[in-house]
Write a protein that holds these residues in place. Structure first.
Motif, PDB file in Angstrom:
ATOM      1  N   UNK A   1      28.609 -37.285  21.729  1.00  9.62           N
ATOM      2  CA  UNK A   1      27.320 -37.861  21.351  1.00  9.62           C
ATOM      3  C   UNK A   1      26.275 -36.764  21.197  1.00  9.62           C
ATOM      4  N   UNK A   2      25.320 -37.028  20.332  1.00  4.81           N
ATOM      5  CA  UNK A   2      24.162 -36.174  20.174  1.00  4.81           C
ATOM      6  C   UNK A   2      22.966 -36.954  20.711  1.00  4.81           C
ATOM      7  N   UNK A   3      22.129 -36.304  21.549  1.00  7.14           N
ATOM      8  CA  UNK A   3      20.982 -37.004  22.114  1.00  7.14           C
ATOM      9  C   UNK A   3      19.867 -36.031  22.464  1.00  7.14           C
ATOM     10  N   UNK A   4      18.733 -36.596  22.850  1.00  8.67           N
ATOM     11  CA  UNK A   4      17.568 -35.796  23.220  1.00  8.67           C
ATOM     12  C   UNK A   4      17.180 -36.015  24.680  1.00  8.67           C
ATOM     13  N   UNK A   5      18.145 -36.347  25.538  1.00  2.00           N
ATOM     14  CA  UNK A   5      17.857 -36.568  26.951  1.00  2.00           C
ATOM     15  C   UNK A   5      17.328 -35.292  27.593  1.00  2.00           C
ATOM     16  N   UNK A   6      16.500 -35.469  28.611  1.00  5.96           N
ATOM     17  CA  UNK A   6      15.989 -34.328  29.357  1.00  5.96           C
ATOM     18  C   UNK A   6      17.080 -33.789  30.289  1.00  5.96           C
ATOM     19  N   UNK A   7      16.870 -32.602  30.831  1.00  5.34           N
ATOM     20  CA  UNK A   7      17.883 -31.955  31.657  1.00  5.34           C
ATOM     21  C   UNK A   7      18.291 -32.801  32.864  1.00  5.34           C
ATOM     22  N   UNK A   8      17.365 -33.538  33.432  1.00  8.22           N
ATOM     23  CA  UNK A   8      17.661 -34.339  34.623  1.00  8.22           C
ATOM     24  C   UNK A   8      18.198 -35.733  34.283  1.00  8.22           C
ATOM     25  N   UNK A   9      18.449 -36.020  33.010  1.00 11.00           N
ATOM     26  CA  UNK A   9      18.982 -37.319  32.599  1.00 11.00           C
ATOM     27  C   UNK A   9      20.449 -37.194  32.233  1.00 11.00           C
ATOM     28  N   UNK A  10      21.205 -38.258  32.517  1.00 15.55           N
ATOM     29  CA  UNK A  10      22.626 -38.276  32.207  1.00 15.55           C
ATOM     30  C   UNK A  10      22.932 -39.383  31.210  1.00 15.55           C
ATOM     31  N   UNK A  11      23.990 -39.205  30.455  1.00 18.36           N
ATOM     32  CA  UNK A  11      24.437 -40.256  29.539  1.00 18.36           C
ATOM     33  C   UNK A  11      25.607 -41.033  30.142  1.00 18.36           C
ATOM     34  N   UNK A  12      25.902 -40.791  31.414  1.00 18.10           N
ATOM     35  CA  UNK A  12      26.971 -41.519  32.092  1.00 18.10           C
ATOM     36  C   UNK A  12      26.421 -42.782  32.736  1.00 18.10           C
ATOM     37  N   UNK A  13      27.342 -43.671  33.086  1.00 18.93           N
ATOM     38  CA  UNK A  13      26.967 -44.884  33.787  1.00 18.93           C
ATOM     39  C   UNK A  13      27.502 -46.116  33.102  1.00 18.93           C
ATOM     40  N   UNK A  14      27.068 -47.256  33.598  1.00 24.31           N
ATOM     41  CA  UNK A  14      27.580 -48.517  33.069  1.00 24.31           C
ATOM     42  C   UNK A  14      26.490 -49.573  32.945  1.00 24.31           C
ATOM     43  N   UNK A  15      25.287 -49.315  33.395  1.00 28.35           N
ATOM     44  CA  UNK A  15      24.178 -50.246  33.190  1.00 28.35           C
ATOM     45  C   UNK A  15      23.330 -49.739  32.028  1.00 28.35           C
ATOM     46  N   UNK A  16      22.123 -49.457  32.215  1.00 24.02           N
ATOM     47  CA  UNK A  16      21.241 -49.006  31.135  1.00 24.02           C
ATOM     48  C   UNK A  16      21.638 -47.611  30.661  1.00 24.02           C
ATOM     49  N   UNK A  17      22.581 -47.558  29.727  1.00 25.31           N
ATOM     50  CA  UNK A  17      23.104 -46.280  29.241  1.00 25.31           C
ATOM     51  C   UNK A  17      22.200 -45.740  28.143  1.00 25.31           C
TER      52      UNK A  17
END
Length: 132
Positions: free
Chosen positions: A105-121
């Protein structure tokens, strides 16, 4: 024998892992020259043999995995149709991840944010590659 699925010359690190869902995140973080992260997420991950920093990489699906990994538990995991061995090559060294599949995936998340998980991804809006 292996089949290349994804290749990048960016610098990736092992960034996050959600043990309950077997999600492994490798990230090439955004910087002054690149305004987007590249997130590689392995799903259903059960085996990891990997260096924590990778300067450029290619990911291939290993088609004959029985000769590479000599652990009965890993081979048992790989013996089902929904689990695969992925080879990650960097600087002429090979590492392995046993997982169900991976997506990039390509994204603009900040360093302290993750794209992992199962709720609000967040961070999975733009898929650019994957094994399935």
């Amino acid at each position: 024998m292996s089949k290349e699925i994804f290749k990048s010359n960016k610098y990736f690190t092992v960034f996050d892992f959600v043990i309950s869902h077997g999600q492994l995140l490798l990230r090439a973080s955004k910087d002054e020259d690149n305004f987007k992260n590249i997130d590689i997420i392995f799903f259903g991950t059960r085996y990891i043999q990997l260096f924590t920093s990778l300067s450029g990489l290619s990911i291939s699906l290993v088609e004959n995995n029985k000769e590479i990994i000599n652990y009965s538990t890993v081979n048992s995991f790989l013996s089902t149709n929904e689990n695969y061995l992925f080879e990650i090559e960097t600087k002429n060294e090979k590492y392995y991840v046993g997982a169900s599949y991976f997506k990039v995936y390509e994204n603009e998340l900040e360093f302290n944010e993750t794209s992992l998980g199962f709720n609000e991804i967040r961070g999975r809006e733009k898929e650019i590659a994957g094994s399935c």
